[in-house]
Design a protein around this motif. Structure first.
Motif, mmCIF file in Angstrom:
data_model
loop_
_atom_site.group_PDB
_atom_site.id
_atom_site.type_symbol
_atom_site.label_atom_id
_atom_site.label_comp_id
_atom_site.label_asym_id
_atom_site.label_seq_id
_atom_site.Cartn_x
_atom_site.Cartn_y
_atom_site.Cartn_z
ATOM 1 N N ALA A 343 45.558 36.433 39.887
ATOM 2 C CA ALA A 343 44.200 35.908 39.787
ATOM 3 C C ALA A 343 43.243 36.966 39.247
ATOM 4 O O ALA A 343 42.371 36.669 38.418
ATOM 5 C CB ALA A 343 43.733 35.420 41.158
ATOM 6 N N ALA A 344 43.405 38.216 39.716
ATOM 7 C CA ALA A 344 42.543 39.299 39.240
ATOM 8 C C ALA A 344 42.751 39.526 37.737
ATOM 9 O O ALA A 344 41.779 39.729 36.980
ATOM 10 C CB ALA A 344 42.821 40.574 40.015
ATOM 11 N N GLU A 345 43.999 39.505 37.302
ATOM 12 C CA GLU A 345 44.277 39.700 35.872
ATOM 13 C C GLU A 345 43.684 38.567 35.037
ATOM 14 O O GLU A 345 43.128 38.804 33.959
ATOM 15 C CB GLU A 345 45.792 39.789 35.667
ATOM 16 C CG GLU A 345 46.387 41.092 36.191
ATOM 17 C CD GLU A 345 47.903 41.035 36.304
ATOM 18 O OE1 GLU A 345 48.471 39.948 36.029
ATOM 19 O OE2 GLU A 345 48.505 42.054 36.690
ATOM 20 N N ARG A 346 43.783 37.345 35.548
ATOM 21 C CA ARG A 346 43.248 36.198 34.813
ATOM 22 C C ARG A 346 41.724 36.303 34.668
ATOM 23 O O ARG A 346 41.179 36.109 33.569
ATOM 24 C CB ARG A 346 43.606 34.910 35.565
ATOM 25 C CG ARG A 346 43.181 33.635 34.866
ATOM 26 C CD ARG A 346 43.691 32.413 35.596
ATOM 27 N NE ARG A 346 43.118 32.264 36.939
ATOM 28 C CZ ARG A 346 43.772 32.490 38.075
ATOM 29 N NH1 ARG A 346 45.036 32.897 38.059
ATOM 30 N NH2 ARG A 346 43.179 32.313 39.228
ATOM 31 N N ILE A 347 41.052 36.651 35.762
ATOM 32 C CA ILE A 347 39.588 36.784 35.714
ATOM 33 C C ILE A 347 39.192 37.968 34.842
ATOM 34 O O ILE A 347 38.260 37.879 34.022
ATOM 35 C CB ILE A 347 39.021 36.950 37.143
ATOM 36 C CG1 ILE A 347 39.209 35.655 37.923
ATOM 37 C CG2 ILE A 347 37.552 37.346 37.096
ATOM 38 C CD1 ILE A 347 38.863 35.776 39.396
ATOM 39 N N GLY A 348 39.907 39.084 34.998
ATOM 40 C CA GLY A 348 39.589 40.264 34.199
ATOM 41 C C GLY A 348 39.706 39.994 32.711
ATOM 42 O O GLY A 348 38.877 40.468 31.911
ATOM 43 N N SER A 349 40.714 39.230 32.328
ATOM 44 C CA SER A 349 40.888 38.895 30.908
ATOM 45 C C SER A 349 39.720 38.068 30.389
ATOM 46 O O SER A 349 39.273 38.240 29.248
ATOM 47 C CB SER A 349 42.200 38.116 30.714
ATOM 48 O OG SER A 349 43.311 38.925 31.042
ATOM 49 N N GLN A 350 39.212 37.171 31.225
ATOM 50 C CA GLN A 350 38.069 36.354 30.807
ATOM 51 C C GLN A 350 36.849 37.239 30.542
ATOM 52 O O GLN A 350 36.122 37.037 29.555
ATOM 53 C CB GLN A 350 37.753 35.320 31.888
ATOM 54 C CG GLN A 350 38.830 34.266 32.067
ATOM 55 C CD GLN A 350 38.578 33.391 33.301
ATOM 56 O OE1 GLN A 350 37.600 33.574 34.013
ATOM 57 N NE2 GLN A 350 39.479 32.450 33.546
ATOM 58 N N PHE A 351 36.623 38.205 31.422
ATOM 59 C CA PHE A 351 35.494 39.116 31.220
ATOM 60 C C PHE A 351 35.688 39.959 29.959
ATOM 61 O O PHE A 351 34.756 40.134 29.157
ATOM 62 C CB PHE A 351 35.332 40.034 32.430
ATOM 63 C CG PHE A 351 34.541 39.431 33.567
ATOM 64 C CD1 PHE A 351 33.177 39.248 33.456
ATOM 65 C CD2 PHE A 351 35.166 39.058 34.749
ATOM 66 C CE1 PHE A 351 32.441 38.691 34.492
ATOM 67 C CE2 PHE A 351 34.451 38.507 35.787
ATOM 68 C CZ PHE A 351 33.082 38.321 35.668
ATOM 69 N N ASP A 352 36.883 40.502 29.798
ATOM 70 C CA ASP A 352 37.114 41.390 28.645
ATOM 71 C C ASP A 352 37.010 40.637 27.325
ATOM 72 O O ASP A 352 36.527 41.183 26.316
ATOM 73 C CB ASP A 352 38.475 42.076 28.780
ATOM 74 C CG ASP A 352 38.475 43.168 29.848
ATOM 75 O OD1 ASP A 352 37.370 43.556 30.286
ATOM 76 O OD2 ASP A 352 39.568 43.635 30.228
#
Length: 932
Positions: A343-352
């Motif tokens: 979940a953290a990776e998925r959200i982080g990718s959206q921000f990046d």
């Protein structure tokens, strides 16, 4: 009925004096609704300005954005009617602008262009209003940092530091905290620590400070080897942050600390406590990212510690499906860690993707890199609940043995859980025994209807096992042999006893032990003993060791009911010396003897028995019973004066209760109390705070909450958190007052006053003590409390040279004489002497101090006697009567033989006095004592 506009004014006044939180939020919502109902946009503006600030502090981002946009539109249209600053002591519209860009940045749903537009709009408004650029630069710095544009952020930080501060700059606390976080993230740990320590030394604080700043330097402290400071920072930060869901980032930092420092059980408990916060603010996605990474890291550490299968309570909430996906049943630590990383990776990718950087990817990489770091900073708030000696039975016969042991101990719920695994045994007599266990437990749990439905199957099982006589007996008496406590059941047993000679020995024993049980319930121990003796002979004839031992335990219970502790102790000792006891019977006997020994004040041996019972129960996997056994062991070790051992037992109790259900607040209260006694005040304060929160949610009686609040206050004081301690003592006093516990209320106010006086708040201290003195007189039987309150008030008056002190000292002295309290009489006499000195009445002061010294010496308190003499000697020396002071100093030295600090001070001062008298040799001899 209050007119609407007057009601609106009352609401605004109440909002402005109510702390941030649910109550304040509700008031703001009422004010907005009332203004809308009135159709008055000016009043609505007043309410919505407050709503924006409230939403910001409470993590309601959607409400904040909508409220701010409404207010800004009104202000832009008519600045005179809707001024930027309402001058109510809260944030003005231009200050609130700083929150907007940060809020948009916190969700990838908002584009870079939208964020830039808000920042540009902010700068335009600031320039139009003639404001300085500090606030704008702060917002632009935060934007660059959060987006991962580190070089831009560093340039803006330098520019910001060179820009003059103004009314819209971050406050001293927030500014230092923000830069400290940036320095920590950019590997400038020493600078981060320096800023936070400057903030603490300056006493700077704000809405989420110092807790946020402290959380930001936890890892820097660890890397600097400053483990004690790291622990204190963590405990303080977490205690201040743990109750507000808007503090999710702060809590995340603290969870990482727990995991990094070998406190995996604490980390797991913190994840469980705060995982629901993910669903609190749907727009604060960046905080979700930080929390998910922290949760994942912590759960990886839990898994590495050997507890990957530990269930994570709360993770299966429907509100969290959006983060972790669908899942069948409870999440284990290891599988939830993987889901959280995902979940953290998925959200982080959206921000990046939105920001065009790798800022969030770098953040996750830093978190993963912490896997190579470990620091040993023990915090004893939590423990894993494990049963290391327990092995799952491998076949129905092994399960049968497990069921028998659990039943013989009396672990009703665990017995019912284990029973189905054993019913496949081939031996029909064993099946009949299992059904007997189930019937007895159902009756004990007041589930007689279920038992009645099961009885025919039990009778059939007896006949299948060839036990027709017992089957016929139970056909006649129904549930009477399983503990049913009715007049008909007792009569049926009596009838069978009268004709028992024709029955097999085992059946005779069964009737007798069943009748003994009913006698016990009727508080008829002698009759129960008579029946137990009959049962014992019958079971011996039947060669049934198991039920013979059960009968002995019933007899011991009857002897205890009679109050014959000595006889019961002897029976228990002989019983435990047998080599034919089952594990269940031995554990039950040990637990009984532990309680008996505790009642006889043989605490340490009782605790050892409880520990052994815990070990045996762990082997049976009896988790509910194990929690009770650990609780008993903890209580006995606490009574034995060994709080460290009590802490270890209570920690396991707390975790077991958390897993199995039960009185979590009660378990944690005991754990916190033991921790306070063991000197771990900071952790105790955290736990007492959690207990108080649970008690308030459960609306427990005020007296119970007051006791928790007073212990919380004492813990906070011991931890150096004096400001919070003052508040907690005040709250405890209010609760004791609500419960009409006058003596305790007065003592809480007295403790509050002591802290106030320590920080020279003498007027407030006296006000508190005067209130206490009025309250304590409502409880004249509480002599100790009355004397303590009056004594402290007398000392407070004396410090202000108020001669009302002496009447109070007289009253305390009279109480001491009436109740033959020699130490109290000496102590209040010493206080009288010190106050007399404040008035310049030296001769009277010396006389009082020496009288006090004699009183202390007479009861064997040499240290206090020496302290009073040292005071008297100082008075004489200061009154140019050095020669008179010498013998008093020497007497103080004699009393100080076992008190090194007092001895050193007395020797040093006496040496100086002798030297002033020209007695150099004597001075040298006395000073030599300092080195000895």
């Amino acid at each position: 009925m209050t007119r609407p506009k007057k009601r609106f004014t009352q609401l605004i006044e109440e909002i402005d004096r109510t702390p941030w939180g649910p109550a304040e939020q509700a008031l703001v919502a009422d004010a907005v609704a009332l203004a809308v109902e009135l159709g008055d946009e000016r009043l609505e503006y007043e309410a919505r300005m407050r709503q924006t600030a409230s939403a910001n502090m409470n993590g309601a981002t959607d409400v904040m954005l909508n409220s701010f946009a409404w207010c800004l539109a009104r202000h832009d249209a008519d600045p005179q009617r809707f001024p930027a600053d309402l001058e109510y002591g809260g944030a003005d519209l231009m200050w609130q602008f700083k929150w907007m860009a940060s809020s948009l940045r916190s969700s990838p749903a908002f584009s870079v262009e939208q964020i830039a537009a808000v920042l540009d709009d902010m700068e335009t408004h600031y320039r139009t209003a003639g404001l300085g650029m500090s606030g704008v630069l702060t917002a632009r710095f935060e934007d660059a940092w959060d987006a991962g544009r580190i070089d831009d952020a560093e340039a803006l930080r330098v520019q910001l530091e060179a820009t003059p501060r103004d009314d819209h700059s971050h406050c001293d606390a927030c500014g230092r905290s923000q830069f400290a976080g940036f320095f920590a993230e950019t590997d400038r740990d020493a600078e981060a620590i320096r800023l936070v320590e400057e903030m603490l030394e300056g006493g700077f604080s704000c809405g989420e400070e110092p807790e946020h700043a402290l959380s930001r330097v936890l890892v820097p402290y660890l890397r600097a080897g400053r483990l004690d400071e790291a622990k204190s920072a963590h405990l303080r930060s977490y205690r201040l942050a743990k109750d507000n869901p808007d503090n999710l980032r702060i809590v995340a930092n603290n969870i990482v600390f727990s995991a990094l420092t070998g406190n995996e059980a604490r980390a797991l408990a913190q994840v469980e406590r705060h995982i629901a916060w993910l669903a609190h603010d749907g727009l604060n996605v960046d905080a979700h990212f930080a929390a998910l990474a922290a949760f994942a890291f912590a759960l990886d550490r839990v898994t590495a510690a050997g507890h990957g299968d530990a269930p994570v309570r709360g993770a299966d909430s429907p509100s969290l499906i959006a983060f972790f996906g669908e899942h069948d049943g409870a999440w284990g630590a290891a599988e939830l860690a993987a889901a959280a990383w995902g979940a953290a990776e998925r959200i982080g990718s959206q921000f990046d993707r939105r920001d065009g950087t790798e800022g969030h990817a770098r953040s996750l990489a830093r978190m993963r890199a912490l896997a190579d770091e470990h620091y040993d900073v023990p915090i004893r708030s939590d423990a894993f609940a494990t049963t290391p000696d327990s092995a799952t039975p491998g076949d129905p016969d092994a399960w049968f043995d497990r069921v028998m042991d659990l039943a013989q101990f009396g672990a009703e719920h665990e017995t019912l859980q284990a029973l189905p695994h054993a019913l496949a045994v081939e031996d029909r007599s064993k099946v009949a025994q299992l059904m007997s266990m189930r019937l007895g437990i159902l009756i004990a749990l007041d589930r007689a209807d279920e038992a009645a439905d099961l009885l025919p199957a039990r009778i059939d099982a007896l006949r299948a096992a060839g036990l027709d006589a017992q089957a016929d007996l139970e056909q006649r008496v129904g549930l009477a042999t399983f503990g049913l406590n009715t007049a008909d059941a007792a009569a049926a047993l009596e009838d069978e006893l009268a004709n028992a000679e024709s029955l097999p020995a085992w059946s005779r024993g069964d009737i007798a032990i069943s009748r003994a049980s009913l006698h016990m319930q009727a508080d008829e121990p002698d009759a129960a003993l008579d029946m137990a003796e009959i049962a014992a002979r019958a079971f011996a004839d039947a060669d049934d060791v198991r039920l013979s031992n059960t009968t002995t335990l019933v007899a011991i219970a009857a002897v205890l009911q009679k109050g014959d502790i000595e006889a019961a102790s002897a029976l228990l000792d002989r019983f435990l010396a047998q080599d034919d006891l089952s594990v269940g019977h031995r554990a039950q006997a040990l637990q009984t003897r532990a309680r008996v020994r505790g009642g006889s004040e043989d605490y340490a041996r009782g605790a050892a028995d409880a520990d052994e019972a815990s070990r045996l129960l762990a082997g049976l996997g009896a988790t509910t019973a194990l929690a009770t056994a650990h609780l008993l062991a903890g209580a006995l070790w606490e009574d034995a004066g060994d709080p460290e051992k009590a802490v270890a037992r209570y920690r396991v109790t707390s975790r077991l209760v958390a897993q199995e259900g039960g009185d979590q607040a009660g378990a944690d209260f005991r754990l916190a109390r033991a921790m306070l006694a063991a000197g771990d005040a900071e952790v105790a304060a955290e736990l007492f705070g959690q207990v108080l929160e649970r008690e308030e949610q459960a609306d427990v009686p005020a007296a119970s909450r007051a006791m928790t609040a007073s212990l919380l206050a004492r813990s906070l004081g011991s931890a150096g958190e004096f400001g919070q301690a003052v508040g907690a003592y005040g709250y405890a006093a209010d609760l004791f007052g609500e419960a009409e516990e006058h003596a305790d209320q007065a003592m809480a106010l007295t403790e509050r006053a002591k802290i106030l006086a320590r920080f020279d708040e003498h007027d407030d201290a006296i006000e508190s003590l005067e209130a206490a003195s009025e309250i304590v007189r409502k409880a004249p039987e509480a002599v100790g409390a009355l004397a303590d309150v009056l004594h402290n008030l007398g000392q407070a008056y004396g410090a202000k040279q108020d001669d009302r002190a002496f009447a109070l000292f007289d009253e305390v002295a009279a109480l001491a004489q009436e109740h033959e309290a020699g130490w109290l009489l000496a102590d209040v006499t010493d206080s009288r002497g010190r106050v007399l000195a404040q008035f310049g009445r030296i001769d009277e002061a010396v006389a009082a101090a020496l009288t006090a010294a004699d009183g202390f010496a007479a009861i064997g308190d040499a240290g206090s006697a020496g302290g009073s003499e040292l005071f008297a000697a100082r008075l004489l020396a200061g009154d140019d009567r050095a020669a008179d002071a010498v013998p008093v100093y020497r007497s103080a030295l004699e009393h100080a033989v076992e008190h090194a600090p007092l001895r050193q001070v007395s020797a040093l001062e006496l040496g100086n006095v002798l030297e002033s008298l020209g007695r150099q040799v004597e001075a040298a001899e006395v000073r030599a004592l300092i080195e000895s």
